[in-house]
Motif scaffolding. Structure first.
Motif, mmCIF file in Angstrom:
data_model
loop_
_atom_site.group_PDB
_atom_site.id
_atom_site.type_symbol
_atom_site.label_atom_id
_atom_site.label_comp_id
_atom_site.label_asym_id
_atom_site.label_seq_id
_atom_site.Cartn_x
_atom_site.Cartn_y
_atom_site.Cartn_z
ATOM 1 N N ALA A 111 0.835 -1.207 0.000
ATOM 2 C CA ALA A 111 0.000 0.000 0.000
ATOM 3 C C ALA A 111 0.869 1.255 0.000
ATOM 4 C CB ALA A 111 -0.929 -0.009 1.211
ATOM 5 N N THR A 112 1.944 1.241 0.779
ATOM 6 C CA THR A 112 2.859 2.388 0.814
ATOM 7 C C THR A 112 3.557 2.555 -0.529
ATOM 8 O OG1 THR A 112 3.231 1.987 3.174
ATOM 9 C CG2 THR A 112 4.775 3.437 2.049
ATOM 10 N N ARG A 113 3.944 1.433 -1.137
ATOM 11 C CA ARG A 113 4.595 1.488 -2.454
ATOM 12 C C ARG A 113 3.650 2.097 -3.493
ATOM 13 N NH1 ARG A 113 5.727 -3.493 -2.551
ATOM 14 N NH2 ARG A 113 7.716 -3.305 -1.456
ATOM 15 N N GLU A 114 2.404 1.684 -3.465
ATOM 16 C CA GLU A 114 1.419 2.238 -4.400
ATOM 17 C C GLU A 114 1.183 3.720 -4.128
ATOM 18 O OE1 GLU A 114 0.084 0.854 -7.005
ATOM 19 O OE2 GLU A 114 1.141 -1.045 -6.672
ATOM 20 N N LYS A 115 1.241 4.094 -2.874
ATOM 21 C CA LYS A 115 1.059 5.501 -2.512
ATOM 22 C C LYS A 115 2.187 6.354 -3.080
ATOM 23 C CE LYS A 115 0.199 8.406 1.572
ATOM 24 N NZ LYS A 115 0.087 8.416 3.056
ATOM 25 N N ILE A 116 3.427 5.841 -3.039
ATOM 26 C CA ILE A 116 4.571 6.558 -3.613
ATOM 27 C C ILE A 116 4.395 6.717 -5.111
ATOM 28 C CG2 ILE A 116 7.052 6.426 -4.077
ATOM 29 C CD1 ILE A 116 7.371 5.021 -1.380
ATOM 30 N N LEU A 117 3.980 5.636 -5.796
ATOM 31 C CA LEU A 117 3.787 5.691 -7.244
ATOM 32 C C LEU A 117 2.675 6.683 -7.614
ATOM 33 C CD1 LEU A 117 4.073 1.901 -8.181
ATOM 34 C CD2 LEU A 117 5.621 3.740 -8.887
ATOM 35 N N ALA A 118 1.581 6.659 -6.855
ATOM 36 C CA ALA A 118 0.476 7.580 -7.135
ATOM 37 C C ALA A 118 0.900 9.028 -6.918
ATOM 38 C CB ALA A 118 -0.719 7.236 -6.242
ATOM 39 N N ALA A 119 1.691 9.262 -5.869
ATOM 40 C CA ALA A 119 2.160 10.622 -5.590
ATOM 41 C C ALA A 119 3.103 11.109 -6.675
ATOM 42 C CB ALA A 119 2.849 10.659 -4.231
ATOM 43 N N ARG A 120 3.963 10.234 -7.180
ATOM 44 C CA ARG A 120 4.864 10.630 -8.269
ATOM 45 C C ARG A 120 4.076 11.001 -9.522
ATOM 46 N NH1 ARG A 120 9.646 5.994 -8.042
ATOM 47 N NH2 ARG A 120 10.751 6.778 -6.185
ATOM 48 N N ALA A 121 3.024 10.252 -9.792
ATOM 49 C CA ALA A 121 2.209 10.541 -10.969
ATOM 50 C C ALA A 121 1.447 11.859 -10.813
ATOM 51 C CB ALA A 121 1.227 9.400 -11.212
#
Length: 351
Positions: free
Chosen positions: A251-261
């Motif tokens: 979930a944290t990894r996906e949060k980082i990817l979403a924030a980068r996008a």
């Protein structure tokens, strides 16, 4: 200049690290590391505090969270194929760039490392065997587009500090020695940790860190018990512990990817820029790096929280890490830096 045979960055098998999501407390430190992962232009993170408070654990745990990146296959510096202007000489001269997916490098810089080990030097083995002048990349080359971690950064020798300052300012490592003349890209997020009781950091290097975080030994009984329970469970049955926290890690990894996008679309209104400048003026910070870091960190924070506009709430949350290490000493105000920032935030933004 021969750069040597191409070497593909392959995943390196490392020992299991404590999960980032399982770290108890230390919210400011964890937030600062996530912000650096979302936007490397923030400028890195300095984590100062008591021994045994999870500083190194958090940095190594972050490495396990980072999504893989695209790089030129076989490039010793992990060049980004999407950024032609930042390619190394070998990649620029290549007829075709093959793209590979590789882990984001997280490189440790030991205190006792030599300058050759850090910057790179002549490949002695090839020189003796084949009579060739070939460059052996150092830690700065390995850390390009990733993270360079220095534990006990306040004890780093001055000649290495000078080298890091030069590379951090230019984004390029230049090696001129032993008949070698080479330059290669070296852009990385600098992460440092240390105990302030063992010495202060040189002001020039301190200023290069975007965020400065203070960590303290937990004083809450429940938190201390939970820290011990989780660490003991991790060491007694590592696989089971990692499995139990894998969902939160993902979930944290996906949060980082979403924030980068989302980051390129996050707007910073003029009123927010004005508020940041007013806060820095109230604190008397030197130069404009304080405003730049404050805005970049607030924008990354907004992206992490899914917000498309940076507001005062974001500035409030990130003001202390972004500004506490940029304050001048004031003989008429003996309050600690964090207190001075918090007081200025209330004066400028209101309670």
């Amino acid at each position: 200049m021969d750069l040597g045979p191409p070497i593909l960055r392959k995943p390196v098998t490392v020992r299991a690290v404590f999960p980032f999501a399982a770290i108890v407390g230390q919210d400011e430190m964890k937030l600062a590391l996530l912000i650096a992962a979302v936007d490397p232009s923030v400028g890195g993170v300095l984590v100062f505090g008591d021994r045994g408070t999870g500083k190194s654990t958090a940095v190594r745990a972050l490495a396990a969270l980072l999504p893989p990146m695209q790089a030129v296959a076989g490039c010793r510096f992990g060049c980004d194929p999407a950024r032609a202007a930042d390619l190394c000489e070998a990649c620029r001269n290549s007829d075709e760039l093959v793209v590979a997916t590789v882990p984001v490098p997280v490189v440790d810089l030991p205190l006792g490392a030599t300058e050759d080990r850090v910057a790179g030097a002549l490949d002695i083995e090839r020189a003796l065997a084949n009579g060739e002048k070939a460059f052996e990349p150092g830690l700065l080359a390995r850390a390009h587009r990733g993270f360079l971690y220095i534990d006990e950064v306040n004890l780093l020798e001055d000649h290495l500090v000078d080298l890091l300052l030069d590379v951090a300012a230019s984004g390029e490592n230049v090696v001129e020695r032993e008949g070698i003349s080479i330059r290669h890209p070296a852009r990385f997020v600098l992460i440092g940790s240390g105990n302030p009781e063992e010495g202060e950091l040189r002001p020039q290097l301190l200023d290069r860190f975007g965020l400065s975080v203070e960590v303290r030994t937990p004083t809450d009984l429940a938190n201390r018990i939970e820290v011990v329970k989780r660490r003991d469970a991790f060491e007694r049955n590592t696989e089971a512990f990692l499995a139990a926290w894998e969902a939160e890690a993902e979930a944290t990894r996906e949060k980082i990817l979403a924030a980068r996008a989302l980051l390129p679309m996050v707007a910073v209104p003029d009123v927010t820029l004005e508020n940041a400048a007013r806060l820095c003026m109230a604190l008397g910070t030197d130069g404009l790096r304080g405003e730049l870091t404050l805005i970049r960190a607030a924008r990354a924070l907004a992206a992490l929280e899914g917000d498309e506009v940076v507001g005062v709430a974001h500035l409030r949350r990130i003001a202390a890490p972004a500004l506490r290490h940029r304050l001048r000493r004031n003989p008429l105000d003996e309050a600690v830096a964090t207190t001075r920032v918090e007081r200025a935030v209330v004066e400028v933004f209101g309670p």
